[in-house]
Write an enzyme that holds these catalytic residues in place. Sequence first.
Site, short mmCIF file in Angstrom:
data_model
loop_
_atom_site.label_atom_id
_atom_site.label_comp_id
_atom_site.label_asym_id
_atom_site.label_seq_id
_atom_site.Cartn_x
_atom_site.Cartn_y
_atom_site.Cartn_z
N ASP A 156 0.87 -1.16 0.00
CA ASP A 156 0.00 0.00 0.00
C ASP A 156 0.93 1.23 0.00
O ASP A 156 2.11 1.11 0.33
CB ASP A 156 -0.87 -0.06 1.26
CG ASP A 156 -1.65 1.22 1.45
OD1 ASP A 156 -2.18 1.73 0.44
OD2 ASP A 156 -1.70 1.71 2.59
N ASP B 119 0.14 5.04 1.05
CA ASP B 119 0.08 5.98 2.17
C ASP B 119 0.05 5.25 3.51
O ASP B 119 -0.75 4.33 3.70
CB ASP B 119 -1.16 6.88 2.03
CG ASP B 119 -1.17 7.60 0.67
OD1 ASP B 119 -0.07 7.97 0.21
OD2 ASP B 119 -2.26 7.75 0.08
MG LIG Z 1 -2.61 3.22 3.68
#
Ligand SMILES: [Mg+2]
Length: 429
Positions: free
Chosen positions: A8, A10
Site C-alpha cells: 500500500d 500511504d
Molecule cells: Mg494506507
Amino acid sequence: MYRAVFLDRDGVINEEVNLLTEIKQVKILPNVVKAIKILKDLGFYIIVITNQPQVARGLLRESDVRNINNYIKKLLSRKGAKIDAIYYCPHHPEKHHQDIKPELLKYRIECDCRKPNIGMLKKAEKKFNLNFKECYFIGDKSVDIQTGKNAGCKTILLKTGYGGKDKKYDVEPDFVCDDLYEASKIIEKEVKKIKAVIIAGGRGERLRPLTDTLPKPMLPIGGKPILEHQIELLKKYGVKDIIICGYYLFDKIKKYFSDGKKFGVNIIYCEEKEPLDTGGALKNAQPFITNTSFVLYGDTMLNMDLNKLLAFHKNKGGLLTVVLHETDHPEDSDLVEIDKNNRIIKIYKKPHKKIKTNLAKSSVYVLEKKIFNLIPSKRHSFHSTDLPKIIKKYRVYGYVTNEFLKDVGTFDRYEMINKIYLSKQKSLI
Ligand SMILES: [Mg+2]
Ligand SMILES: [Zn+2]
C-alpha cells in the site's frame, strides 16, 4: 512464475496525511529504503497498490496522482530502492451526491480495482507473471489485508499509518509488524527457510503401461504415492516448503496434493510448458529458491537422515552436494569418482565401460542458490553439459551413504521396492 511484495502507499511508504495533493507533502517513512532493498535482494518485485478516491471526489486529477507516484518512485530509486510498478484506483462507488461534476461521473463506478477488489493485482499478475501464493500484501489498513486475502497472498499489517485501526474488515493478517523494515526482515526469514525441489517430470517410458495413466512419482509403494513418502520424509526433517516441478500428467499430482495443507506442508507447482530436464526444471523453480535447498527426483524412494546430509553440505561449504551410494546396477547408473576429501572429480555418464568405482550418483542433492548462475538456460542438459563443467571449476562434494535410496526406474526395481516396503526389511519413513 515470479513473486512480488505488494505495498500500500500511504502510511506504508510515505507518511499518512489527510489529503495528499502536492509532492511537498510526501515524507518517506524511516527505513523504507532499507526494507525495499532487502526485498529486492530476495528477488521480489515491488509493486504499489493504492486507492486514490480523491480523484472521483474531484480533489485530485489523475495526472496529480501520477505525479506524486512518480515523485515517490524517484525519491526511492535515487537511494537505490527500486519500485517496479505503481497501480492506483481513481474510482469511488458513491453516486448519490447531486453535485458530482459531469466530468467526474466516469470515476463514480463500482470498479474491480478499488481495494479490497483485486483488479490491480490481476494486472500485475499478468504483467510480471506472478504466483499470488508466493506474494505478500503489506498495508496499514484492514482493507489492505482483505485485498491480500482475496488474492491468496500472505498478509502483513503495519503499525505505521492507520495501524489497522480503521477496522472496516474483520480479517486477521498473517503477521503484524512495527514498520516496513520489520516486515522485510520477517519475509527474509520466511523465504530463507530451507526448501525442497522435487523434480517430478519424466514420462517413465520403462514403466509403461503403469505410467500411461499415472506419472511415475504417483506410483504407489505400500499404497501411497512415492511423492507422498518423500513429502512425509521432508516434513519429518522440518522442510515444509516444497516446490514440485513437472510436466507429464502434472494435473494428477496437483489434484492429489493441492496446496499441501492436508499433508502439513506448503506446496507450489512449477509447471513446464514442454518437458524439461533437470537444468530446465531447476531454472523454472529458481525464482522460489532463495537459499540452500534439497533437490529430489520424484521417482526415488528414500529414507535418509536429512539433517546429517545438510550438516555435511554446510561443513564442506561447496556449491552442491550429490548423494552417492554403492549401486548394485553400475552399468545402468551414472558413476562418480571422488577424492579423499569427498570432492567429486569425475562423473561417468551412462552408458559407460566397466569402471572401478561403483559409487553411483543418486537423485538427491543439496544445492546453494548460486549454482543457478551456472545453469545458462532452460534448454540445457544439466547432467551432460553443465555438471561436468561445474565440477571442474567449483567445489561439488559427494555424500556417500548406505541409507535406503532407490529409484523406481524399471518394473523389476518397482516390484522389489514394493516388496521391501511391505516386508519392512527396511523401515521406510
Ligand atoms: Mg494506507
Ligand atoms: Zn477502481
